[in-house]
Structure formats: C-alpha cells, structure tokens
Design an enzyme around this catalytic site. Sequence first.
Site, short mmCIF file in Angstrom:
data_model
loop_
_atom_site.label_atom_id
_atom_site.label_comp_id
_atom_site.label_asym_id
_atom_site.label_seq_id
_atom_site.Cartn_x
_atom_site.Cartn_y
_atom_site.Cartn_z
N ARG A 87 0.87 -1.19 0.00
CA ARG A 87 0.00 0.00 0.00
C ARG A 87 0.90 1.23 0.00
O ARG A 87 1.69 1.42 0.94
CB ARG A 87 -0.92 0.00 1.22
CG ARG A 87 -1.62 1.33 1.43
CD ARG A 87 -2.73 1.29 2.44
NE ARG A 87 -3.89 0.59 1.91
CZ ARG A 87 -5.10 0.60 2.46
NH1 ARG A 87 -5.32 1.30 3.56
NH2 ARG A 87 -6.09 -0.07 1.91
N ARG A 123 -13.04 -9.04 1.15
CA ARG A 123 -11.63 -8.73 0.92
C ARG A 123 -10.79 -9.98 1.15
O ARG A 123 -9.87 -10.29 0.38
CB ARG A 123 -11.15 -7.61 1.87
CG ARG A 123 -11.74 -6.24 1.60
CD ARG A 123 -11.27 -5.65 0.28
NE ARG A 123 -9.82 -5.53 0.22
CZ ARG A 123 -9.12 -4.52 0.72
NH1 ARG A 123 -9.73 -3.50 1.31
NH2 ARG A 123 -7.80 -4.47 0.59
N ASP A 134 -17.39 6.72 -1.62
CA ASP A 134 -16.11 6.62 -0.91
C ASP A 134 -15.89 7.96 -0.21
O ASP A 134 -16.55 8.96 -0.52
CB ASP A 134 -14.98 6.31 -1.91
CG ASP A 134 -13.61 6.13 -1.26
OD1 ASP A 134 -13.57 5.79 -0.05
OD2 ASP A 134 -12.59 6.34 -1.94
N GLN A 193 -9.78 -4.02 -3.64
CA GLN A 193 -11.10 -3.67 -3.13
C GLN A 193 -12.17 -3.97 -4.18
O GLN A 193 -13.26 -4.48 -3.86
CB GLN A 193 -11.13 -2.19 -2.76
CG GLN A 193 -12.47 -1.72 -2.21
CD GLN A 193 -12.78 -2.30 -0.85
OE1 GLN A 193 -11.98 -2.18 0.07
NE2 GLN A 193 -13.94 -2.96 -0.71
N HIS A 253 -7.29 0.99 -6.40
CA HIS A 253 -7.43 0.07 -5.26
C HIS A 253 -8.06 -1.23 -5.79
O HIS A 253 -9.19 -1.57 -5.47
CB HIS A 253 -8.31 0.72 -4.18
CG HIS A 253 -8.26 0.06 -2.84
ND1 HIS A 253 -7.44 -1.03 -2.57
CD2 HIS A 253 -8.92 0.33 -1.68
CE1 HIS A 253 -7.61 -1.38 -1.30
NE2 HIS A 253 -8.51 -0.59 -0.75
N CYS A 293 -16.28 0.99 0.49
CA CYS A 293 -15.07 0.23 0.84
C CYS A 293 -14.72 0.34 2.31
O CYS A 293 -14.02 -0.51 2.84
CB CYS A 293 -13.91 0.69 -0.04
SG CYS A 293 -13.41 2.40 0.21
N1 NVA Z 1 -10.06 6.64 -1.33
C1 NVA Z 1 -9.76 6.13 -0.02
C2 NVA Z 1 -9.92 4.65 0.03
C3 NVA Z 1 -9.68 4.06 1.38
C4 NVA Z 1 -9.80 2.56 1.42
C5 NVA Z 1 -8.35 6.52 0.35
O1 NVA Z 1 -7.45 6.40 -0.49
O2 NVA Z 1 -8.14 6.98 1.48
N1 CP Z 2 -11.18 -0.51 2.36
C1 CP Z 2 -9.92 -0.53 2.82
O1 CP Z 2 -8.96 -0.66 2.05
O2 CP Z 2 -9.81 -0.40 4.16
P1 CP Z 2 -8.47 -0.16 4.99
O3 CP Z 2 -7.98 1.23 4.62
O4 CP Z 2 -8.90 -0.26 6.42
O5 CP Z 2 -7.48 -1.19 4.59
#
Ligand code: NVA
Ligand code: CP
Length: 311
Positions: free
Chosen positions: A101, A297, A229, A131, A128, A269
């Site tokens: 990540r 997931r 989101d 997801q 992502h 998500c």
């Molecule tokens: N768009 C959000 C998704 C979190 C799972 C982020 O990048 O923070």
């Molecule tokens: N949806 C998701 O990726 O959650 P986290 O940021 O908790 O991993």
Amino acid sequence: MTRHFLKDTDLSPDELTDVLDLAGQLKAAPYSKRPLEGPQTVAVFFDKTSTRTRVSFAAGVSQLGGSPLIINPGESQLGHKESIPDTARVLDRMVSAIVWRTFAQSGLEEMAEHSSVPVVNALSDDYHPCQILADLVTIREHRGTGEGNGLAGLTMSYYGDGANNMANSYALGGVNAGMHVRIAAPAGYQPADQVVAEAQELGQRTGGTLTITDDPLDAAQGAHVLVTDTWVSMGQDSAGRDDSASPFSRFQVTEELMNLGDDPIFLHCLPAYRGKEVAASVIDGPASVVFDEAENRLHAQKALLTWLLSS
Ligand code: NVA
Ligand code: CP
C-alpha cells in the site's frame, strides 16, 4: 512470466472471472487451497494506515498455509535509505509475494519490474484493485444476474470524488466485468482522460460502458448498485484538502437516490463518514452490504494470491 496485480486491468476479463469463481470456492471452503504451504512468507508493506487490508492479507496468507510479514509505515529502509529496485531484489529471494500500500503507482510499477515474485497493489493514489475484486464478489452474491460472469450488464453508480483511487478502479474493474459504470462527480473531480479512454477501449471487448455525469439523480436511475467513498483520501488530508465546504455535498448517497435505483444494494469500501458521503440511514439500512463487502476482501485476495502463484 511473473504476473502482478497493480491495476484492475492486469487481469483479462476471463481471468477476472476465474479469480471471482475461486473467491467463491474459498469462501465456501476456506482451507481448501494451500499455495503458501511451508510456510512461505508474503511481505505486506504499508506506507498508509489500514484496518481491512492489513487484517485480510494477514488472515488470508495464514489460511493459505503461509506466514504474513506486515511492515508498517517507517519500519523498513524502503523509500528512505534504499531504492525500490534494491528492495525488490532482496525481497524476492525470501518471500513468495510482495503486497504494498503506497502513494505513487509508479513505485509499484518499479517494484514489479525488478521482482521475480508477484507484486500486488494494496491501494495507491491511483487504484485500489483488491477492493474492487471484493466488491465484484459482493455484487455477484447479492445482485448477480445468474448468467455468464454474473455481473455483465449490471449498472453500478459511484458518487463523490470521481478522480480518486476507488473511482478509477470502479471504472476499469467494472467495465472489465462488462458492467455499466456511472461516475457522478462534480466538475474538477471527474476521472482523468486516460482512465476514460482505457475504460472505453476495454468496453468494446466486454460490452461494459463508462458514463461520467455531474447529475446525481440521473446517475441513480435504474442502477443495481450505488457506491461511494470518502471525500478526502489518504494523503490528500495532509495536502490541505478538507470536506467542510465540500463540492461533493450534492453527491451524498441518500435514500432519495437509492429509491431511484432498481432494488439497488449499497457498497462502501470503508472507512465511512456518515452524514458526509453517505446518509446513516443508507449505510445502516437494509440495502447496505458493506460488511459482507469487507469480509470479501479476505476471500477475494486469497483467490488472487492463489491465482497469481499458480500463473
Ligand atoms: N479513497 C480512499 C480509500 C480508502 C480505502 C483513500 O485512499 O483513502
Ligand atoms: N477498504 C480498505 O482498504 O480499508 P483499509 O484502509 O482499512 O485497509
């Protein structure tokens, strides 16, 4: 050739169906595949915080017979003292896959270029894709057509920041599955031309479509899935973005929008901000399947790792 999963289109439409089918099998029989028996190690790097991704990869790798090595922000030399290529060349001698990540998509691409083991995008600024795999599993379960891949022809409408990682992945992943994806977002927050072009090109092969609109009501008409989101993604908050006077307010998923759909389910998500991108009555209401989505997931990523390791 080592296969990686850096963005949604790294699986062909047929391969996507195979991974979704495998996810269903693994959900029914969680310990039926042991590709990491040994135990082999999977390195899971986080440059941003996480709950679902961390836990689902840790649990998933264990259930596949392996051992997860979780590396939290600031704990390794990566990005500070050591280059991505050198990191890849060290890790691929010790681990069976690298999950990461991070911020820049280009970092993942560089890691993959130098790694002889699969590299998986666990969220970047641009995509992502793990997801979206879970979301497609969830849509199949709750709103599937029962024909073909169970998804083709369904309409999925996304609300909010149409230029973020989730929107990009819905556009590419949804069209890859043959779905009709609508992105409802204010001007200035709509998908980049390159994402639109890629989705359109893909749609010519899958029958899927991508529509961009700034009209929230229009986007909801007849939709089978409504999804949203956070308005402020990780990394954007520290860059000064806040949601107090938000251009996204009109795009909150409300009961009014849900009522325009075709018996739609609601996805998010998570983490979610009730009263911002979604009304509490929707995310806590009967059409919400967000916790099944979170659970999926685990199943989707186990399927992905199993598929990548056998490819
Ligand atoms: N768009 C959000 C998704 C979190 C799972 C982020 O990048 O923070
Ligand atoms: N949806 C998701 O990726 O959650 P986290 O940021 O908790 O991993």
